[in-house]
Every structure is written in structure tokens, then in C-alpha cells.
Write an enzyme that holds these catalytic residues in place. Structure first.
Site: not given
Length: 203
Positions: A67-69
Site C-alpha cells: 500500500g505504499q505510494t
């Protein structure tokens, strides 16, 4: 729901959410019923569950994508053949609620996910001051956003296991059993990996 044969047709469920929402912890708690220490997911994790619906056995395959950018731009890679979306919200992190709402809305605009069922899991209910399910439903405008699909919101805690078994059952009830001709789990994982490699080379 235990181990399943690799030749069973697969129903792919996509597990999304912001970094630190608790997706991987939730997945492993749901699968193994124990708390597993995790690090930020760079790439994806896959866990499989045996499901029986309408006298048909199939593999419910949950794809947990980072879910990191920088990982979110890869989310659309996993949209194809997805039968349901599970979006995990860190209910204890009110400061990022608007960011989570925006990413969920972006995901639901995908043509490949049109009409697919949605489960919103309000994680970290064991933390004092966490948003309630009602707060998340209202602030995310889920009744309006999800007017064209089946959906539910479920309070849960990946740390304690609260609400996870019920959530898994509700997800299983929402999805349509795959046909016998649907790709099996090994084929789908292989095809997804090949597609990701191809896209990486094209970039």
C-alpha cells in the site's frame, strides 16, 4: 477453510489499503490464526482458502498488494479477473482517512472492477479512539459510492482476530463461484507474474 488442491478453479480477491493499514497482519491472522510480525509489503502476498458454495469447491485466493505510494500505481495490474475487493482501513489513523477514501474511490472507478462486491474492513478496533464502522461508512460516503455493487463494512482487529472469521464468511457469500474452466491458482499466479514483468520492461 484449510488447504486446497492447486487444480481447483480460483476466485481472486484483491486485498488493498494504505501502508500500515494492517493488511498482511490481517491476512496471516485470518489464514493461520496467529499474529505474525510483518514488514511493509513490497510486491504482494498470496494466501489461499478452501471455499464451498452451491456444492462447488473452489480456491478463494487473496492477493495482498503493498500500500505504499509507489506500489499503488501497480494496483490496476491486479484488477483483471478479480471477483471482489477487500479494502482495509486503519481505523485508528484519522489523519489519513481522507487519503484512504481517495484511494478506494480511485480503485472503484476501474472498468475491470465494475459491479464487483466490496468489503471495507475497519481494522484496529482494539485501539482506543478508533473510528467506528458507522463513521467510516458516513465519511467515505459508501452508500453513494457503492450503489452499483454489493458491499459491507466490518469492524475487526488483525491483532486479536476480532471480526475476521465473520468477514471471511461474508466475503465468501458475496462472490460467485468460478466456473470449472476458470484458471487454477498456479496458472493465475504465473500469468500475473509474467504480466508484471512485461509491464516493468515496457516502463
Amino acid at each position: 477453510m484449510g488447504q486446497r488442491g492447486s487444480t481447483q478453479p480460483e476466485a481472486r480477491v484483491l486485498l488493498l489499503g494504505l501502508d500500515n493499514a494492517g493488511k498482511s497482519t490481517l491476512l496471516y491472522k485470518m489464514k493461520h490464526n496467529r499474529l505474525v510480525g510483518t514488514v511493509p509489503t513490497i510486491g504482494f502476498n498470496v494466501e489461499m482458502f478452501d471455499v464451498k458454495k452451491k456444492k462447488k469447491n473452489f480456491a478463494l485466493t487473496v492477493w495482498d498488494v503493498g500500500g505504499q505510494t509507489e506500489m499503488r500505481r501497480h494496483w490496476p495490474t491486479f484488477h483483471q479477473d478479480t471477483v471482489a475487493v477487500v479494502f482495509v482501513v486503519d481505523a485508528a489513523d484519522r489523519d489519513r482517512a481522507a487519503e484512504a477514501k481517495r484511494e478506494l474511490e480511485n480503485t472503484l472507478t476501474s472498468e475491470q472492477l465494475r459491479g464487483r462486491p466490496l468489503a471495507v474492513l475497519a481494522n484496529k478496533q482494539d485501539v482506543d479512539g478508533s473510528m467506528t464502522v458507522t463513521e467510516i461508512i458516513d465519511s467515505f460516503h459508501l452508500r453513494k459510492t457503492c450503489g452499483d455493487r454489493d458491499w459491507f463494512a466490518q469492524p475487526c482487529s488483525a491483532s486479536t482476530g476480532f471480526g475476521l472469521e465473520e468477514a471471511l464468511k461474508r466475503i465468501g457469500h458475496m462472490i460467485k463461484p468460478p466456473t470449472e474452466s476458470a484458471p487454477n491458482v498456479k496458472e493465475n499466479i504465473r500469468d500475473t507474474m509474467n504480466y508484471i514483468k512485461f509491464k516493468s520492461v515496457r516502463r
